[in-house]
Design a protein around this motif. Sequence first.
Motif, PDB file in Angstrom:
ATOM      1  N   PHE A  69      54.696  50.655  53.032  1.00 23.21           N
ATOM      2  CA  PHE A  69      54.326  49.310  53.511  1.00 23.21           C
ATOM      3  C   PHE A  69      55.468  48.326  53.281  1.00 23.21           C
ATOM      4  CE2 PHE A  69      52.969  45.036  52.492  1.00 23.21           C
ATOM      5  CZ  PHE A  69      52.154  44.694  53.553  1.00 23.21           C
ATOM      6  N   LEU A  70      56.005  48.315  52.062  1.00 21.40           N
ATOM      7  CA  LEU A  70      57.069  47.371  51.717  1.00 21.40           C
ATOM      8  C   LEU A  70      58.347  47.649  52.515  1.00 21.40           C
ATOM      9  CD1 LEU A  70      56.418  47.315  47.882  1.00 21.40           C
ATOM     10  CD2 LEU A  70      55.973  45.436  49.484  1.00 21.40           C
ATOM     11  N   LEU A  71      58.645  48.919  52.736  1.00 26.60           N
ATOM     12  CA  LEU A  71      59.820  49.270  53.540  1.00 26.60           C
ATOM     13  C   LEU A  71      59.642  48.831  54.992  1.00 26.60           C
ATOM     14  CD1 LEU A  71      60.740  52.821  52.196  1.00 26.60           C
ATOM     15  CD2 LEU A  71      62.046  50.701  51.893  1.00 26.60           C
ATOM     16  N   LEU A  72      58.439  48.957  55.502  1.00 23.32           N
ATOM     17  CA  LEU A  72      58.181  48.495  56.869  1.00 23.32           C
ATOM     18  C   LEU A  72      58.348  46.981  56.961  1.00 23.32           C
ATOM     19  CD1 LEU A  72      55.149  50.740  57.860  1.00 23.32           C
ATOM     20  CD2 LEU A  72      57.307  50.581  59.114  1.00 23.32           C
ATOM     21  N   VAL A  73      57.845  46.259  55.970  1.00 22.20           N
ATOM     22  CA  VAL A  73      58.024  44.811  55.959  1.00 22.20           C
ATOM     23  C   VAL A  73      59.513  44.467  55.982  1.00 22.20           C
ATOM     24  CG1 VAL A  73      57.752  42.727  54.557  1.00 22.20           C
ATOM     25  CG2 VAL A  73      55.822  44.288  54.847  1.00 22.20           C
ATOM     26  N   TYR A  83      55.034  39.953  50.236  1.00 24.73           N
ATOM     27  CA  TYR A  83      53.830  40.628  50.735  1.00 24.73           C
ATOM     28  C   TYR A  83      53.297  41.667  49.734  1.00 24.73           C
ATOM     29  CZ  TYR A  83      55.081  38.455  55.165  1.00 24.73           C
ATOM     30  OH  TYR A  83      55.369  37.546  56.157  1.00 24.73           O
ATOM     31  N   LEU A  84      53.739  41.579  48.489  1.00 25.28           N
ATOM     32  CA  LEU A  84      53.342  42.563  47.485  1.00 25.28           C
ATOM     33  C   LEU A  84      51.824  42.722  47.352  1.00 25.28           C
ATOM     34  CD1 LEU A  84      55.776  42.387  44.435  1.00 25.28           C
ATOM     35  CD2 LEU A  84      54.918  44.434  45.564  1.00 25.28           C
ATOM     36  N   PRO A  85      51.047  41.651  47.334  1.00 26.43           N
ATOM     37  CA  PRO A  85      49.586  41.852  47.201  1.00 26.43           C
ATOM     38  C   PRO A  85      49.004  42.733  48.300  1.00 26.43           C
ATOM     39  CG  PRO A  85      50.160  39.560  46.789  1.00 26.43           C
ATOM     40  CD  PRO A  85      51.396  40.216  47.332  1.00 26.43           C
ATOM     41  N   TYR A  86      49.575  42.637  49.517  1.00 28.32           N
ATOM     42  CA  TYR A  86      49.067  43.455  50.619  1.00 28.32           C
ATOM     43  C   TYR A  86      49.429  44.931  50.440  1.00 28.32           C
ATOM     44  CZ  TYR A  86      48.227  38.964  52.846  1.00 28.32           C
ATOM     45  OH  TYR A  86      47.777  37.698  53.117  1.00 28.32           O
ATOM     46  N   ALA A  87      50.536  45.200  49.747  1.00 29.60           N
ATOM     47  CA  ALA A  87      50.909  46.592  49.475  1.00 29.60           C
ATOM     48  C   ALA A  87      49.877  47.275  48.594  1.00 29.60           C
ATOM     49  CB  ALA A  87      52.289  46.640  48.802  1.00 29.60           C
ATOM     50  N   CYS A  88      49.119  46.487  47.821  1.00 23.87           N
ATOM     51  CA  CYS A  88      48.078  47.055  46.945  1.00 23.87           C
ATOM     52  C   CYS A  88      46.908  47.627  47.741  1.00 23.87           C
ATOM     53  CB  CYS A  88      47.539  45.983  45.996  1.00 23.87           C
ATOM     54  SG  CYS A  88      48.757  45.283  44.885  1.00 23.87           S
ATOM     55  N   ILE A  89      46.693  47.100  48.938  1.00 22.40           N
ATOM     56  CA  ILE A  89      45.488  47.479  49.692  1.00 22.40           C
ATOM     57  C   ILE A  89      45.428  48.978  49.960  1.00 22.40           C
ATOM     58  CG2 ILE A  89      44.291  47.208  51.909  1.00 22.40           C
ATOM     59  CD1 ILE A  89      45.105  44.262  51.875  1.00 22.40           C
ATOM     60  N   PRO A  90      46.430  49.582  50.615  1.00 28.61           N
ATOM     61  CA  PRO A  90      46.331  51.024  50.880  1.00 28.61           C
ATOM     62  C   PRO A  90      46.365  51.853  49.601  1.00 28.61           C
ATOM     63  CG  PRO A  90      48.497  50.200  51.507  1.00 28.61           C
ATOM     64  CD  PRO A  90      47.656  49.006  51.223  1.00 28.61           C
ATOM     65  N   VAL A 204      48.485  51.465  56.264  1.00 28.11           N
ATOM     66  CA  VAL A 204      49.785  51.049  55.722  1.00 28.11           C
ATOM     67  C   VAL A 204      50.635  50.398  56.806  1.00 28.11           C
ATOM     68  CG1 VAL A 204      51.981  51.912  54.824  1.00 28.11           C
ATOM     69  CG2 VAL A 204      49.833  52.816  53.911  1.00 28.11           C
ATOM     70  N   ALA A 205      50.797  51.092  57.916  1.00 29.35           N
ATOM     71  CA  ALA A 205      51.710  50.649  58.969  1.00 29.35           C
ATOM     72  C   ALA A 205      51.159  49.465  59.755  1.00 29.35           C
ATOM     73  CB  ALA A 205      51.997  51.819  59.908  1.00 29.35           C
TER      74      ALA A 205
END
Length: 354
Positions: A69-73, A83-90, A204-205
């Motif tokens: 997720f973070l690499l895509l961002v 966007y770290l909090p969103y990386a927690c979701i998946p 994730v994507a």
Amino acid sequence: MRDVLREWRPVVDEAIEELLPRVVDEAYLSEFFGPATHAYDPDAIQLALADPIWELLDRGGKRWRAVVFLLLVEAFDEEPEEYLPYACIPEILHNGTIIVDDVEDGASMRRGEPAIHREFGTDIALNAGNAMYFLPLKVITHDPGDLDAETRLAAYEMLMYELNRTHLGQGMDITWHNQREIDITEQQYLEMCACKTGCLGRIVARLAAIVTGQPGAIEDAVADYAERMSIAFQIGDDILDVEHSLDRAGDFGKAFGNDIREGKKTLMAIHAVENADPEDAARLEEILWADDNTDEEIEWVLELYESTGAVEYARERALSLSDRARATLDGLDLEPEPKTQLAEFTRFVVERDD
């Protein structure tokens, strides 16, 4: 690739801890879930949620979904840290499915220790696992990225669509597990993986694309990349179980012949039944159906998988999916360095040895 994972894992865990602290108290419960109508019992919630969830998270896991997720961002030319909090979701969703899957499969081990339901009880495990389907939604509610209402709605709708499909995949897997005969096709198996495992990859994507405001065509393309890579990961995971059992290695975190003992209808089992003598195919079905297996039976199945070429066939299919995922990236205009790392992930999920 392991260096990238090692770099990001503590950062991801820190972000998860902000979402779900290791120690819950009245102030956290009121702030995160809203004021109590009468009175919370923080000690009970600690024992039923925080303790089992962090017990599993602390055992390991590569956090590769969060890292992708973070690499895509970053590949979309945005700052990953924002966007770290969103990386927690998946990542939380994935670990929730692990807890529930282990109950449904009757698994004994997870990441080298007793499965969560074995340690905390089935009731606590199911409640904690199910909670992990819903906790991540609070990230969107709290809106750390200051998203507009339309973007938040798109994220919610995407999560509901993909999470519903994960249960289609799990439903197929459970039904096959409860059938003696192996009469499923390879295409049905791949669809099960696309739903059960692939949908988490798609989350994730698609989430990375949605929160950074990418066009629909880009969202669809990276979703295809992540789905194919996730199916390759699942096949690779099944291969690892067989290979570590062949080596009788003790560092994979599962019991010897774990998937065989659980009666999993893997791609290797499907291929073996289709290519073995009828007598051997019938015996394989009998062993996978049995409530318990001897080590000798496990070894016989492992030898059958080898003699029918099932292991190599599964590896070829995983590599093909990995290649197709990589080809999807080739057609996208992404930042060069994260794009290269995303491509490397398609190799890592197949070639990893743990």
